[in-house]
Scaffold this motif. Structure first.
Motif, PDB file in Angstrom:
ATOM      1  N   ALA A 163       0.828  -1.209   0.000  1.00 55.64           N
ATOM      2  CA  ALA A 163       0.000   0.000   0.000  1.00 55.64           C
ATOM      3  C   ALA A 163       0.860   1.255   0.000  1.00 55.64           C
ATOM      4  N   ALA A 164       1.923   1.266   0.787  1.00 58.56           N
ATOM      5  CA  ALA A 164       2.803   2.433   0.828  1.00 58.56           C
ATOM      6  C   ALA A 164       3.482   2.655  -0.515  1.00 58.56           C
ATOM      7  N   LEU A 165       3.893   1.560  -1.161  1.00 65.47           N
ATOM      8  CA  LEU A 165       4.538   1.679  -2.461  1.00 65.47           C
ATOM      9  C   LEU A 165       3.541   2.120  -3.530  1.00 65.47           C
ATOM     10  N   VAL A 166       2.289   1.670  -3.424  1.00 66.16           N
ATOM     11  CA  VAL A 166       1.261   2.121  -4.355  1.00 66.16           C
ATOM     12  C   VAL A 166       1.010   3.616  -4.167  1.00 66.16           C
ATOM     13  N   ALA A 167       0.976   4.082  -2.913  1.00 65.85           N
ATOM     14  CA  ALA A 167       0.782   5.512  -2.649  1.00 65.85           C
ATOM     15  C   ALA A 167       1.884   6.322  -3.318  1.00 65.85           C
ATOM     16  N   HIS A 168       3.110   5.831  -3.236  1.00 62.04           N
ATOM     17  CA  HIS A 168       4.235   6.483  -3.906  1.00 62.04           C
ATOM     18  C   HIS A 168       4.095   6.364  -5.416  1.00 62.04           C
ATOM     19  N   LEU A 169       3.694   5.197  -5.878  1.00 66.01           N
ATOM     20  CA  LEU A 169       3.584   4.906  -7.307  1.00 66.01           C
ATOM     21  C   LEU A 169       2.658   5.882  -8.016  1.00 66.01           C
ATOM     22  N   ILE A 170       1.494   6.169  -7.422  1.00 68.09           N
ATOM     23  CA  ILE A 170       0.489   7.000  -8.085  1.00 68.09           C
ATOM     24  C   ILE A 170       0.457   8.428  -7.541  1.00 68.09           C
ATOM     25  N   ASP A 171       1.445   8.774  -6.699  1.00 69.61           N
ATOM     26  CA  ASP A 171       1.528  10.122  -6.135  1.00 69.61           C
ATOM     27  C   ASP A 171       0.267  10.474  -5.361  1.00 69.61           C
ATOM     28  N   ALA A 172      -0.181   9.545  -4.515  1.00 66.16           N
ATOM     29  CA  ALA A 172      -1.357   9.787  -3.676  1.00 66.16           C
ATOM     30  C   ALA A 172      -1.067  10.885  -2.665  1.00 66.16           C
ATOM     31  N   ARG A 173      -2.113  11.469  -2.134  1.00 66.82           N
ATOM     32  CA  ARG A 173      -1.958  12.556  -1.158  1.00 66.82           C
ATOM     33  C   ARG A 173      -2.236  12.112   0.278  1.00 66.82           C
ATOM     34  N   ALA A 174      -2.662  10.863   0.454  1.00 64.59           N
ATOM     35  CA  ALA A 174      -2.880  10.343   1.808  1.00 64.59           C
ATOM     36  C   ALA A 174      -2.921   8.824   1.755  1.00 64.59           C
ATOM     37  N   LEU A 175      -2.533   8.215   2.874  1.00 64.53           N
ATOM     38  CA  LEU A 175      -2.586   6.766   3.043  1.00 64.53           C
ATOM     39  C   LEU A 175      -3.272   6.473   4.364  1.00 64.53           C
ATOM     40  N   VAL A 176      -4.238   5.556   4.344  1.00 69.11           N
ATOM     41  CA  VAL A 176      -4.924   5.125   5.562  1.00 69.11           C
ATOM     42  C   VAL A 176      -4.719   3.627   5.704  1.00 69.11           C
ATOM     43  N   LEU A 177      -4.099   3.214   6.804  1.00 66.11           N
ATOM     44  CA  LEU A 177      -3.835   1.806   7.087  1.00 66.11           C
ATOM     45  C   LEU A 177      -4.840   1.322   8.125  1.00 66.11           C
ATOM     46  N   LEU A 178      -5.693   0.370   7.738  1.00 69.04           N
ATOM     47  CA  LEU A 178      -6.745  -0.131   8.615  1.00 69.04           C
ATOM     48  C   LEU A 178      -6.411  -1.540   9.083  1.00 69.04           C
ATOM     49  N   SER A 179      -6.649  -1.791  10.361  1.00 73.84           N
ATOM     50  CA  SER A 179      -6.383  -3.111  10.919  1.00 73.84           C
ATOM     51  C   SER A 179      -7.372  -3.377  12.042  1.00 73.84           C
ATOM     52  N   ASP A 180      -7.049  -4.320  12.924  1.00 74.67           N
ATOM     53  CA  ASP A 180      -7.918  -4.595  14.067  1.00 74.67           C
ATOM     54  C   ASP A 180      -7.431  -3.875  15.328  1.00 74.67           C
ATOM     55  N   VAL A 181      -6.477  -2.957  15.180  1.00 74.30           N
ATOM     56  CA  VAL A 181      -5.968  -2.145  16.292  1.00 74.30           C
ATOM     57  C   VAL A 181      -6.306  -0.692  16.003  1.00 74.30           C
ATOM     58  N   ASP A 182      -6.832   0.030  17.002  1.00 75.53           N
ATOM     59  CA  ASP A 182      -7.358   1.366  16.733  1.00 75.53           C
ATOM     60  C   ASP A 182      -6.295   2.448  16.632  1.00 75.53           C
ATOM     61  N   ALA A 183      -5.046   2.166  17.079  1.00 70.88           N
ATOM     62  CA  ALA A 183      -3.992   3.181  17.023  1.00 70.88           C
ATOM     63  C   ALA A 183      -2.675   2.544  17.446  1.00 70.88           C
ATOM     64  N   LEU A 184      -1.632   3.333  17.337  1.00 66.36           N
ATOM     65  CA  LEU A 184      -0.331   2.953  17.889  1.00 66.36           C
ATOM     66  C   LEU A 184      -0.270   3.427  19.332  1.00 66.36           C
ATOM     67  N   TYR A 185       0.179   2.553  20.219  1.00 67.72           N
ATOM     68  CA  TYR A 185       0.280   2.888  21.641  1.00 67.72           C
ATOM     69  C   TYR A 185       1.736   2.849  22.084  1.00 67.72           C
ATOM     70  N   ASP A 186       2.015   3.498  23.224  1.00 68.87           N
ATOM     71  CA  ASP A 186       3.384   3.513  23.736  1.00 68.87           C
ATOM     72  C   ASP A 186       3.744   2.226  24.461  1.00 68.87           C
ATOM     73  N   ALA A 187       2.808   1.298  24.528  1.00 68.32           N
ATOM     74  CA  ALA A 187       3.008  -0.045  25.082  1.00 68.32           C
ATOM     75  C   ALA A 187       1.899  -0.904  24.496  1.00 68.32           C
ATOM     76  N   PRO A 188       2.000  -2.237  24.608  1.00 71.97           N
ATOM     77  CA  PRO A 188       0.893  -3.068  24.122  1.00 71.97           C
ATOM     78  C   PRO A 188      -0.436  -2.576  24.693  1.00 71.97           C
ATOM     79  N   PRO A 189      -1.463  -2.400  23.852  1.00 77.42           N
ATOM     80  CA  PRO A 189      -2.733  -1.816  24.312  1.00 77.42           C
ATOM     81  C   PRO A 189      -3.360  -2.543  25.489  1.00 77.42           C
ATOM     82  N   SER A 190      -3.059  -3.839  25.650  1.00 73.79           N
ATOM     83  CA  SER A 190      -3.632  -4.601  26.757  1.00 73.79           C
ATOM     84  C   SER A 190      -2.997  -4.258  28.091  1.00 73.79           C
ATOM     85  N   HIS A 191      -1.856  -3.575  28.068  1.00 70.04           N
ATOM     86  CA  HIS A 191      -1.178  -3.231  29.306  1.00 70.04           C
ATOM     87  C   HIS A 191      -1.862  -2.047  29.978  1.00 70.04           C
ATOM     88  N   PRO A 192      -2.041  -2.099  31.301  1.00 69.32           N
ATOM     89  CA  PRO A 192      -2.624  -0.962  32.023  1.00 69.32           C
ATOM     90  C   PRO A 192      -1.760   0.284  31.834  1.00 69.32           C
TER      91      PRO A 192
END
Length: 381
Positions: A163-192
């Motif tokens: 997906a990142a290479l395709v964004a570069h390939l077609i000169d896209a203006r935004a990339l959205v990466l969707l998964s089963d995790v809602d965001a990046l956390y500073d520790a595993p999300p399950s940790h208090p």
């Protein structure tokens, strides 16, 4: 407007946006396609497309879609069975997308890519023309790796990088990466106490962040691959949002969900990006300290005199990594010699080689125009 709000606004107003969704976001607990999840995703993407933006979907799920018909309970590990499952599932996946986008009056077009399609220039240009023409015709391209023909040596390994290479390939203006995790956390999300990282303005701020692997039994990617994909995209000037699939509409609208990655201030040339991220090294050249200094800081070509050791099997024109004395890859380039002939040239000057072997040997191992210095290595595992 804050810097984060400005970044999210760029995503919300992007003329062309690439959206990647993982297998785990499209499947039910048994591993088959979830009609409800797929429909919800398409609703969000169709709304953006009908609002006037070009939307390119990079979708995993072909192998997962083929698991149930083949009676497989877990994602197969061997390549042949993966390819068989992809062959069965790819048609079902595209049929599902075609039906759902059809509800909104939109047409889909399938584009199956291998690593060769974004690493060999002739293929690269053809892939770009195809995707751009589909967009011109109002079609929503649905892109996936061509699992049925890819080999271990010529595959992406996950659709985040694709997906990142395709964004570069077609000169896209935004990339959205969707998964089963809602965001990046500073520790595993399950940790208090784990806290969401709202914005990443410099990938160095992720040093020391504890990032786990994939939690899904149907997907191949994990948080590490998504961060690497974000780094590829932002290096190409593309702001990137990482969030959960059920927040796709909010992310596309620029709302405060997930983690947004800011583009780098300096954008390398297309060739530098291609060498860094779209090539797969076929070998390694161990350099002495002087050669490392020459290629990484002084912009020089790599000569035989600065190479201490050759590893791997490659032919002239292949990409190889240049390694310093600590074992760290410092650069990547296209080599002018085969791995079989290079060891006999090590430590010798080009003048000496030309005198003893002929003028054809008075050439660089890697010319500076075909060499890219790599970013510093960060161990996030």
């Amino acid at each position: 407007m804050t810097a984060e709000a400005s970044l999210r606004d760029r995503v919300a107003t992007a003329e062309t946006v690439v959206v990647k969704v993982g297998s785990s976001s499209l499947t039910d607990p048994e591993g088959g396609l979830s009609a409800g999840r797929l429909a919800a995703l398409v609703d969000a993407l169709a709304a953006r497309r009908l609002a006037g933006s070009n939307v390119v979907l990079v979708s995993s799920g072909a192998i997962a879609a083929g698991m149930v018909p083949l009676g497989l309970r877990r994602r197969p590990r061997d390549l042949a069975t993966q390819q068989a499952a992809a062959s069965v599932g790819q048609g079902a996946l595209l049929a599902a997308y075609s039906a759902e986008f059809g509800r909104h009056g939109l047409t889909t077009g399938q584009v199956l890519l291998t690593a060769d399609d974004v690493t060999r220039r002739g293929h690269y240009l053809n892939a770009r023309r195809t995707i751009e023409r589909l967009l011109d015709l109002g079609v929503v391209p649905v892109i996936n790796e061509n699992d049925t023909v890819a080999t271990h040596e010529i595959r992406f390994g996950d659709n985040d990088r694709l997906a990142a290479l395709v964004a570069h390939l077609i000169d896209a203006r935004a990339l959205v990466l969707l998964s089963d995790v809602d965001a990046l956390y500073d520790a595993p999300p399950s940790h208090p106490g784990a806290r969401r990282i709202d914005t990443v303005t410099d990938h160095a701020q992720l040093d020391g962040v504890d990032i786990g692997g994939t939690s899904s039994h149907v997907g191949t990617g994990g948080m590490i691959t998504k961060i690497e994909a974000a780094e590829i995209a932002t290096s190409a000037g593309v702001p990137t949002v990482l969030t959960a699939a059920d927040r796709a509409a909010a992310a596309l609208a620029g709302q405060d969900v997930g983690t947004v990655f800011a583009p780098t201030k300096t954008r390398p040339s297309a060739r530098q990006l291609w060498l860094r991220y779209a090539t797969s090294p076929q070998g390694r050249l161990l350099l002495d300290a002087g050669a490392v200094e020459a290629v990484t800081r002084r912009g020089k070509s790599l000569l035989p005199a600065g190479i201490r050791q050759v590893a791997g099997h490659f032919v002239a024109g292949d990409a190889v990594d240049l390694i310093d004395e600590s074992g760290r890859a410092v650069a990547r380039g296209l080599v002018n010699y085969d791995s079989k002939e290079l060891p006999d040239l090590l430590g010798r000057s080009t003048h000496e080689l030309a005198r003893d072997l002929g003028p054809a040997y008075e050439r660089e191992v890697i010319h500076r125009d075909h060499l890219a210095v790599l970013d510093r290595v960060r161990d996030r595992r």
